[in-house]
Design a protein around this motif. Structure first.
Motif, PDB file in Angstrom:
ATOM      1  N   PRO A 362       0.793  -1.225   0.000  1.00  0.00           N
ATOM      2  CA  PRO A 362       0.000   0.000   0.000  1.00  0.00           C
ATOM      3  C   PRO A 362       0.829   1.281   0.000  1.00  0.00           C
ATOM      4  O   PRO A 362       0.323   2.336  -0.404  1.00  0.00           O
ATOM      5  N   PHE A 363       2.103   1.198   0.430  1.00  0.00           N
ATOM      6  CA  PHE A 363       2.905   2.422   0.509  1.00  0.00           C
ATOM      7  C   PHE A 363       4.375   2.094   0.320  1.00  0.00           C
ATOM      8  O   PHE A 363       4.862   1.028   0.725  1.00  0.00           O
ATOM      9  N   GLN A 383       9.096   8.353  -1.470  1.00  0.00           N
ATOM     10  CA  GLN A 383       7.835   7.816  -0.978  1.00  0.00           C
ATOM     11  C   GLN A 383       6.710   8.046  -1.988  1.00  0.00           C
ATOM     12  O   GLN A 383       6.699   9.027  -2.718  1.00  0.00           O
ATOM     13  N   HIS A 384       5.778   7.116  -2.044  1.00  0.00           N
ATOM     14  CA  HIS A 384       4.586   7.280  -2.871  1.00  0.00           C
ATOM     15  C   HIS A 384       3.547   6.251  -2.448  1.00  0.00           C
ATOM     16  O   HIS A 384       3.859   5.204  -1.862  1.00  0.00           O
ATOM     17  N   TRP A 500      -2.031   3.909  -9.515  1.00  0.00           N
ATOM     18  CA  TRP A 500      -2.375   3.476  -8.167  1.00  0.00           C
ATOM     19  C   TRP A 500      -1.736   4.469  -7.183  1.00  0.00           C
ATOM     20  O   TRP A 500      -0.881   4.118  -6.384  1.00  0.00           O
ATOM     21  N   GLY A 501      -2.186   5.697  -7.218  1.00  0.00           N
ATOM     22  CA  GLY A 501      -1.645   6.725  -6.349  1.00  0.00           C
ATOM     23  C   GLY A 501      -1.611   8.054  -7.084  1.00  0.00           C
ATOM     24  O   GLY A 501      -1.491   8.098  -8.312  1.00  0.00           O
ATOM     25  N   PRO A 502      -1.713   9.158  -6.347  1.00  0.00           N
ATOM     26  CA  PRO A 502      -1.729  10.479  -6.981  1.00  0.00           C
ATOM     27  C   PRO A 502      -0.326  10.931  -7.382  1.00  0.00           C
ATOM     28  O   PRO A 502       0.683  10.364  -6.950  1.00  0.00           O
ATOM     29  N   PRO A 544       2.342   4.249  -9.036  1.00  0.00           N
ATOM     30  CA  PRO A 544       2.691   3.385 -10.166  1.00  0.00           C
ATOM     31  C   PRO A 544       1.445   2.956 -10.930  1.00  0.00           C
ATOM     32  O   PRO A 544       0.330   3.016 -10.422  1.00  0.00           O
ATOM     33  N   THR A 545       1.639   2.536 -12.153  1.00  0.00           N
ATOM     34  CA  THR A 545       0.573   1.858 -12.876  1.00  0.00           C
ATOM     35  C   THR A 545       0.571   0.388 -12.480  1.00  0.00           C
ATOM     36  O   THR A 545       1.523  -0.116 -11.881  1.00  0.00           O
ATOM     37  N   GLY A 546      -0.505  -0.317 -12.808  1.00  0.00           N
ATOM     38  CA  GLY A 546      -0.634  -1.718 -12.444  1.00  0.00           C
ATOM     39  C   GLY A 546       0.164  -2.632 -13.353  1.00  0.00           C
ATOM     40  O   GLY A 546       0.794  -2.193 -14.325  1.00  0.00           O
TER      41      GLY A 546
END
Length: 552
Positions: A362-363, A383-384, A500-502, A544-546
């Protein structure tokens, strides 16, 4: 064609063993479930049937006396009746003997695998017309040529291609029946891969198909290329798999047996804060879908069924964490729920199988900068939200052996041969996930992303711990397109092509510039150059993308 200038002579070391150390996996292979051609020892390529030969007889070595540097050249032995050699094999002397070359025969005319309506009438294999001497290893003197190596390129008939070279330890040309050339439509373009031997202007390369990936049909013969005049188009080709059924690929039952037998254990650092979880746990515990322009996110269904599917990464949607105190909790992950998501796909024209295993966190935590003996914890850099990392097991479809593993490492990665892996149980390898960044490595220790020589860069710390995921049991088969449509029900979230994240941009270079300014003058320029080469992902938060959007 190339000329045969004589350069530096290297004599055979009389103490060199004729049978070098070989490598075998730690444990015996299992009994594979029944299928078509997987692990049968032979693979149908359409008009050709090929067999992998791993038994060799030494011909010539480049070893200097008393050293292990250089390469040795071998010819295949134990070729089955009816099959023909396509070329010789070479490898470095500082590694176990675990290579192969393919030998081939034309498929019998009664074979149902061949479409006779389109079959060319000329034979698939023919002897060469002659040989060209590419290079010889003597020193240019008039003395004896005893112990020298001679490199020969088969000259193919019109409409045929050579797919390998031959090496002899005498100046006499090989007999024409020692090798076969392949009809051009049954071959594909190959390229030089790694330099195996270099001597003045003469180089020996390992080769690989130019067209790789899931759709690539190029098949590696296992031979080498050599040249004395660099820059020319390669005079050899690889084979092409024209069998649409990919008869050597594993079926459903064989895939699960492969994963059960080879699935690595992924160890996380004992000080890791941001552990993995399953995707369903992440969705169930508050992950939100945001749309561009909206201030409030939408809860995501446990199976991801309400995520927009298809399309491309257009920035219209992204996944984010819940607000409030629960955001801190979900960032920590849940290792008990974690699993690896498996994508099975053909490699090297279906003669190998790639089992890509994706793990989700998740992080992704912030990075630590190493400068000499000093370690500087960076505030936000690295971090992301959400992190997708993967390893890929490459399986030989002739035997079912684990051949190598790819370790993804931030913006890149590396292939590691099976003999350089650590094993935890039987033939199950160990993967070490780096602290905070989750990059994958084959051994414990500290890996520097930057300049290991200067001791400057981002730290990747790896060690075993009680935090681990056993992929041989904790996995989900997510995709295997070659099995056919509908055979595997892909999870809904796999078709989410957005981030999957801003994306959050911040001035991380200011933080790094502060580090540079406190360094001695003699180090500033070198360190600044290293910072300039670090991945863009370190300079802002960018989800990141999936797996489906990753480069195959």
């Amino acid at each position: 064609m190339f000329g045969c200038e004589c350069f530096y002579r290297k004599k055979m070391d009389p103490l060199l063993p004729s049978d070098p150390e070989t490598f075998s996996l730690p444990a015996p292979l299992p009994q594979w479930p029944p299928g078509k051609g997987f692990a049968s020892g032979r693979i149908n390529l359409g008009e050709l049937e090929v067999v992998k030969i791993s038994r060799f007889k030494l011909i010539w070595t480049s070893n200097l006396e008393g050293t292990k540097k250089g390469v040795t050249f071998y010819k295949p032995v134990g070729i089955p009746d009816g099959f023909c050699s396509l070329g010789h094999y070479c490898q470095s002397n500082d590694q176990p003997l675990r290579g192969f070359v393919l030998v081939a025969r034309e498929m019998p005319s009664e074979s149902n695998a061949v479409d006779f309506s389109t079959r060319v009438t000329s034979p698939a294999l023919r002897e060469p017309l002659d040989y060209t001497l590419v290079w010889k290893s003597n020193d240019g003197g008039e003395g004896s040529l005893e112990g020298c190596g001679f490199f020969w390129l088969p000259q193919p008939p019109e409409g045929y291609n050579s797919v390998g070279h031959l090496v002899t330890n005498s100046s006499k040309k090989p007999k024409l029946d020692k090798v076969r050339c392949v009809r051009a439509d049954l071959t594909d373009r190959c390229e030089n891969y790694r330099v195996m031997h270099s001597e003045f202007s003469f180089r020996v390369w390992s080769t690989r198909p130019s067209h790789r990936g899931m759709q690539g049909r190029g098949v590696s013969v296992g031979s080498f290329s050599c040249e004395s005049r660099p820059g020319r188009e390669l005079p050899i080709s690889c084979l092409r798999n024209l069998d649409p059924s990919l008869h050597g690929m594993p079926n459903w039952d064989q895939i699960h047996t492969l994963i059960n037998h080879y699935g690595p254990t992924v160890f996380f650092h004992p000080e890791e804060v941001y552990l993995p979880s399953s995707v369903s746990w992440f969705f169930e515990n508050g992950a939100l879908l945001f749309r561009k322009g909206d201030l409030v996110g939408e809860p995501i269904n446990v199976d991801g069924s309400n995520l927009p599917s298809g399309g491309c990464n257009d920035g219209e949607f992204w996944i984010y964490l819940p607000s409030g105190d629960w955001r801190k909790t979900i960032k920590l992950g849940n290792v008990a729920s974690a699993k690896l998501y498996v994508h099975v796909k053909p490699a090297l024209g279906g003669t190998f199988t790639d089992i890509a295993m994706w793990i989700f966190c998740p992080f992704n935590g912030s990075a630590t900068l190493k400068i000499g003996i000093a370690n500087i914890a960076l505030n936000k850099i690295g971090q992301h939200v959400c992190d997708w990392e993967h390893i890929t097991l490459r399986i030989c479809n002739f035997t079912g052996e684990l051949w190598s593993i790819y370790f993804s490492q931030h913006s890149g990665g590396t292939w590691v041969n099976a003999y350089d892996l650590e094993y935890i149980q039987g033939n199950k390898a160990i993967v070490y996930s780096s602290k905070n960044g989750h990059a994958s490595f084959p051994h414990p220790g500290t890996y520097i992303q930057g300049s290991a020589k200067l001791g400057v860069g981002i730290r990747n710390d790896c060690a075993s711990s009680n935090f681990y995921v056993d992929s041989s049991t904790q996995y989900e088969l997510a995709a295997a397109e070659y099995l056919g449509e509908g055979v595997i029900a892909e999870p809904g979230w796999l078709q989410f092509m957005r981030k999957w994240g801003p994306t959050i941009v911040y001035d991380s270079r200011t933080e790094l510039d502060k580090v540079v300014r406190v360094l001695p003058m003699m180090l500033r320029s070198s360190v600044k150059n290293i910072f300039d080469k670090l991945p863009v992902e370190l300079y802002g938060e960018d989800g990141p993308t999936g797996p489906k959007e990753k480069n195959n």
